[in-house]
Enzyme design. Sequence first.
Site, PDB file in Angstrom:
ATOM      1  CD  GLU A  38      70.027  -4.563  39.041  1.00 45.88           C
ATOM      2  OE1 GLU A  38      69.634  -5.156  38.015  1.00 45.88           O
ATOM      3  OE2 GLU A  38      69.576  -4.816  40.171  1.00 45.88           O
ATOM      4  CG  HIS A  92      70.744  -8.973  35.976  1.00 44.22           C
ATOM      5  ND1 HIS A  92      70.311 -10.276  36.041  1.00 44.22           N
ATOM      6  CD2 HIS A  92      70.510  -8.445  37.204  1.00 44.22           C
ATOM      7  CE1 HIS A  92      69.833 -10.526  37.253  1.00 44.22           C
ATOM      8  NE2 HIS A  92      69.941  -9.432  37.977  1.00 44.22           N
TER       9      HIS A  92
END
Length: 168
Positions: free
Chosen positions: A130, A133
Amino acid sequence: MELLNFGDEMLKRTPKEFDFEEQDAKEFCDKLFAKQQELGGIGLSANQVGLDARVFTFGDGKDIKRYIINPIVIAMGDDTEAMKEGCLSLPGVSLMIRRPTKVTVKYQDVEGADVVEEFAGMAARVVLHEYDHMVGQNFTQRVSKLKLDRAIKAMKKKVVRKIRSKIQ
């Protein structure tokens, strides 16, 4: 909140810092986590659903429910492990990705308080996935073009087989 196409420009750039004065962090994260659950993921970054904010959630909704706001990776362990990873933004593609088994992250909680936390094992993997991102990257950039091309080809074969089985 709609899941963006993998090639969307928003996924290629660093999202803005979350502004605690503009939005209610708990409400924002609750909605993001609900979307993660709806999509069947173990993690979801705000920019994956068109929200320009350095925020991600992860967990199973039962035992683990985490909200990470404005994260910064401050340390990674030396030990690494390769495992298959997928991404909600690129369904059907899984790649063997080597990542550290431990990561230390500084972030803010929903109250805006600074937190420094070490994650290990699967939690470290999800946090690092994550976090990619959060810096405008994705898991496909962690493998060679050849490996990515093979994974996409395998995914396409599965789709064709599925379609053929439905029309027969």
